[in-house]
Design a protein around this motif. Structure first.
Motif, PDB file in Angstrom:
ATOM      1  N   CYS A 250       0.828  -1.214   0.000  1.00  0.00           N
ATOM      2  CA  CYS A 250       0.000   0.000   0.000  1.00  0.00           C
ATOM      3  C   CYS A 250       0.855   1.255   0.000  1.00  0.00           C
ATOM      4  N   ARG A 251       1.903   1.229   0.804  1.00  0.00           N
ATOM      5  CA  ARG A 251       2.789   2.391   0.870  1.00  0.00           C
ATOM      6  C   ARG A 251       3.505   2.609  -0.462  1.00  0.00           C
ATOM      7  N   SER A 252       3.967   1.519  -1.078  1.00  0.00           N
ATOM      8  CA  SER A 252       4.657   1.633  -2.367  1.00  0.00           C
ATOM      9  C   SER A 252       3.725   2.163  -3.450  1.00  0.00           C
ATOM     10  N   LEU A 253       2.500   1.638  -3.482  1.00  0.00           N
ATOM     11  CA  LEU A 253       1.542   2.103  -4.485  1.00  0.00           C
ATOM     12  C   LEU A 253       1.209   3.577  -4.298  1.00  0.00           C
ATOM     13  N   SER A 254       1.070   3.997  -3.052  1.00  0.00           N
ATOM     14  CA  SER A 254       0.798   5.415  -2.782  1.00  0.00           C
ATOM     15  C   SER A 254       1.956   6.284  -3.259  1.00  0.00           C
ATOM     16  N   THR A 255       3.177   5.812  -3.049  1.00  0.00           N
ATOM     17  CA  THR A 255       4.350   6.560  -3.503  1.00  0.00           C
ATOM     18  C   THR A 255       4.390   6.640  -5.019  1.00  0.00           C
ATOM     19  N   TRP A 256       4.127   5.527  -5.686  1.00  0.00           N
ATOM     20  CA  TRP A 256       4.114   5.536  -7.151  1.00  0.00           C
ATOM     21  C   TRP A 256       3.028   6.464  -7.687  1.00  0.00           C
ATOM     22  N   LEU A 257       1.870   6.425  -7.051  1.00  0.00           N
ATOM     23  CA  LEU A 257       0.781   7.280  -7.504  1.00  0.00           C
ATOM     24  C   LEU A 257       1.147   8.752  -7.358  1.00  0.00           C
ATOM     25  N   TYR A 258       1.878   9.065  -6.303  1.00  0.00           N
ATOM     26  CA  TYR A 258       2.341  10.444  -6.092  1.00  0.00           C
ATOM     27  C   TYR A 258       3.267  10.898  -7.227  1.00  0.00           C
ATOM     28  N   TYR A 259       4.158  10.005  -7.642  1.00  0.00           N
ATOM     29  CA  TYR A 259       5.139  10.383  -8.657  1.00  0.00           C
ATOM     30  C   TYR A 259       4.562  10.450 -10.067  1.00  0.00           C
ATOM     31  N   VAL A 260       3.444   9.793 -10.326  1.00  0.00           N
ATOM     32  CA  VAL A 260       2.859   9.843 -11.665  1.00  0.00           C
ATOM     33  C   VAL A 260       1.633  10.752 -11.706  1.00  0.00           C
ATOM     34  N   ARG A 261       1.455  11.541 -10.658  1.00  0.00           N
ATOM     35  CA  ARG A 261       0.315  12.462 -10.653  1.00  0.00           C
ATOM     36  C   ARG A 261       0.486  13.495 -11.763  1.00  0.00           C
TER      37      ARG A 261
ATOM     38  N   ILE B 223       2.097  15.963 -22.728  1.00  0.00           N
ATOM     39  CA  ILE B 223       2.259  14.636 -23.338  1.00  0.00           C
ATOM     40  C   ILE B 223       2.619  13.608 -22.264  1.00  0.00           C
ATOM     41  N   THR B 224       3.494  14.022 -21.346  1.00  0.00           N
ATOM     42  CA  THR B 224       3.876  13.127 -20.247  1.00  0.00           C
ATOM     43  C   THR B 224       2.671  12.779 -19.379  1.00  0.00           C
ATOM     44  N   ASN B 225       1.837  13.788 -19.093  1.00  0.00           N
ATOM     45  CA  ASN B 225       0.620  13.544 -18.306  1.00  0.00           C
ATOM     46  C   ASN B 225      -0.263  12.502 -18.980  1.00  0.00           C
ATOM     47  N   LEU B 226      -0.433  12.632 -20.288  1.00  0.00           N
ATOM     48  CA  LEU B 226      -1.261  11.676 -21.022  1.00  0.00           C
ATOM     49  C   LEU B 226      -0.642  10.281 -21.011  1.00  0.00           C
ATOM     50  N   ALA B 227       0.692  10.221 -21.152  1.00  0.00           N
ATOM     51  CA  ALA B 227       1.372   8.932 -21.173  1.00  0.00           C
ATOM     52  C   ALA B 227       1.245   8.201 -19.838  1.00  0.00           C
ATOM     53  N   CYS B 228       1.103   8.964 -18.760  1.00  0.00           N
ATOM     54  CA  CYS B 228       1.027   8.364 -17.423  1.00  0.00           C
ATOM     55  C   CYS B 228      -0.394   7.950 -17.038  1.00  0.00           C
ATOM     56  N   VAL B 229      -1.378   8.297 -17.857  1.00  0.00           N
ATOM     57  CA  VAL B 229      -2.761   7.964 -17.520  1.00  0.00           C
ATOM     58  C   VAL B 229      -2.966   6.459 -17.327  1.00  0.00           C
ATOM     59  N   PRO B 230      -2.507   5.600 -18.255  1.00  0.00           N
ATOM     60  CA  PRO B 230      -2.713   4.149 -18.033  1.00  0.00           C
ATOM     61  C   PRO B 230      -2.059   3.660 -16.743  1.00  0.00           C
ATOM     62  N   LEU B 231      -0.871   4.179 -16.423  1.00  0.00           N
ATOM     63  CA  LEU B 231      -0.180   3.761 -15.209  1.00  0.00           C
ATOM     64  C   LEU B 231      -0.942   4.221 -13.972  1.00  0.00           C
ATOM     65  N   ARG B 232      -1.459   5.454 -14.016  1.00  0.00           N
ATOM     66  CA  ARG B 232      -2.242   5.951 -12.875  1.00  0.00           C
ATOM     67  C   ARG B 232      -3.500   5.111 -12.674  1.00  0.00           C
ATOM     68  N   LEU B 233      -4.160   4.763 -13.776  1.00  0.00           N
ATOM     69  CA  LEU B 233      -5.370   3.944 -13.678  1.00  0.00           C
ATOM     70  C   LEU B 233      -5.055   2.559 -13.120  1.00  0.00           C
ATOM     71  N   LEU B 234      -3.921   1.976 -13.543  1.00  0.00           N
ATOM     72  CA  LEU B 234      -3.533   0.657 -13.067  1.00  0.00           C
ATOM     73  C   LEU B 234      -3.231   0.692 -11.564  1.00  0.00           C
ATOM     74  N   ILE B 235      -2.469   1.680 -11.132  1.00  0.00           N
ATOM     75  CA  ILE B 235      -2.124   1.798  -9.711  1.00  0.00           C
ATOM     76  C   ILE B 235      -3.383   2.017  -8.878  1.00  0.00           C
TER      77      ILE B 235
ATOM     78  N   ALA C 104      -7.484   0.033  -5.104  1.00  0.00           N
ATOM     79  CA  ALA C 104      -8.894  -0.210  -4.805  1.00  0.00           C
ATOM     80  C   ALA C 104      -9.142  -1.684  -4.516  1.00  0.00           C
ATOM     81  N   LEU C 105      -8.461  -2.565  -5.253  1.00  0.00           N
ATOM     82  CA  LEU C 105      -8.605  -4.006  -5.023  1.00  0.00           C
ATOM     83  C   LEU C 105      -8.076  -4.390  -3.641  1.00  0.00           C
ATOM     84  N   LEU C 106      -6.922  -3.835  -3.272  1.00  0.00           N
ATOM     85  CA  LEU C 106      -6.374  -4.111  -1.941  1.00  0.00           C
ATOM     86  C   LEU C 106      -7.310  -3.616  -0.844  1.00  0.00           C
ATOM     87  N   ASP C 107      -7.885  -2.427  -1.058  1.00  0.00           N
ATOM     88  CA  ASP C 107      -8.842  -1.894  -0.083  1.00  0.00           C
ATOM     89  C   ASP C 107     -10.040  -2.822   0.068  1.00  0.00           C
TER      90      ASP C 107
END
Length: 261
Positions: A65-76, A87-99, A104-107
């Protein structure tokens, strides 16, 4: 605990750092408005998450959970982006959705276990700091919005006054003002909050059971005395250890504004 972090959130938490290390995070605004026994109850509650094997605070799920929160912070998304950043924001959309989906699944998978863990941690809080201390802690948790509002008002007031000697903004009495405000809240207001919480199902967040149910469970059980007491000498040693941190955080809050850190 292997490390203790003090921040400006009106909260407290524990988590794993890697495989073996444990981290305790104490929010100074919450700590300041608690009585000595309520502080011990708070520590008992947080350490109780480890004692009872709370899933979300365990080595595997807690670290995930902590790692996922950190990753989500960096791809915001970057605010006010230029062309490349957009362009970078758009490229990170799939990664943000996956994280977000994995979080949500862990929750979902750990929701029941997490709520059970909170009740068990409340029991640890009562055994450590007494039933009275644990119940008082929950009353304070029900007015965390008032803690935030008071700090925002106090910091804005000090920022508007400008700088004092040496070009520094006045931070004197910031935490004392917060304590004084919470001390002036009448019992009738706490009772009103309890009734509103019972109607709305108030909780700290989705992983916590409603606060009024947690409070009721403690009161319905047999009252227990504290196994750890806060004598004057111990309270003074803790205050001395936090003195530098109190000053540093007060300066940061007034300089940057509460809620903007």
């Amino acid at each position: 605990m292997d490390a203790v972090v003090v921040d400006v959130e009106a909260n407290a938490s524990v988590t794993h750092l890697g495989l073996r290390r444990r981290l305790l995070t104490l929010g100074l605004p919450l700590w300041e408005v608690l009585s000595p026994q309520q502080r011990i109850a708070l520590l008992g509650h947080e350490l109780g998450h480890f004692t009872h094997g709370d899933t979300r605070h365990g080595m595997v799920v807690g670290t995930a959970c902590r790692s996922l929160s950190t990753w989500l912070y960096y791809v915001r998304p970057m605010p006010n982006p230029n062309v490349i950043q957009a362009i970078t924001n758009l490229a990170c959309v799939p990664l943000r959705l996956l994280i977000t989906a994995v979080m949500a699944l862990l929750d979902l998978l750990t929701a029941r276990a997490s709520q059970r863990g909170e009740y068990l941690a409340d029991g640890a809080a009562a055994r450590t700091g007494s039933t009275e201390g644990a119940v008082g802690l929950m009353d304070r948790l029900m007015v965390t919005d008032s803690i935030v509002t008071t700090l925002q008002r106090e910091t804005n007031s000090r920022r508007l006054r400008g700088t004092g000697r040496g070009g520094e903004q006045n931070t004197d009495g910031l935490w004392e003002a917060l304590v004084a405000h919470l001390g002036s809240v009448p019992e009738s207001e706490f009772e009103r909050r309890r009734r509103v919480g019972a109607l709305r199902g108030h909780s700290v967040d989705a992983s916590h059971p409603p606060t009024h149910l947690r409070r009721r469970l403690l009161l319905d059980g047999t009252p227990v005395p504290a196994t750890v007491t806060a004598d004057t000498a111990r309270t003074e040693r803790i205050a001395g250890e936090l003195a530098d941190v109190r000053g540093t955080l007060a300066r940061e809050v007034v300089r940057d504004g509460y809620g903007d850190l």
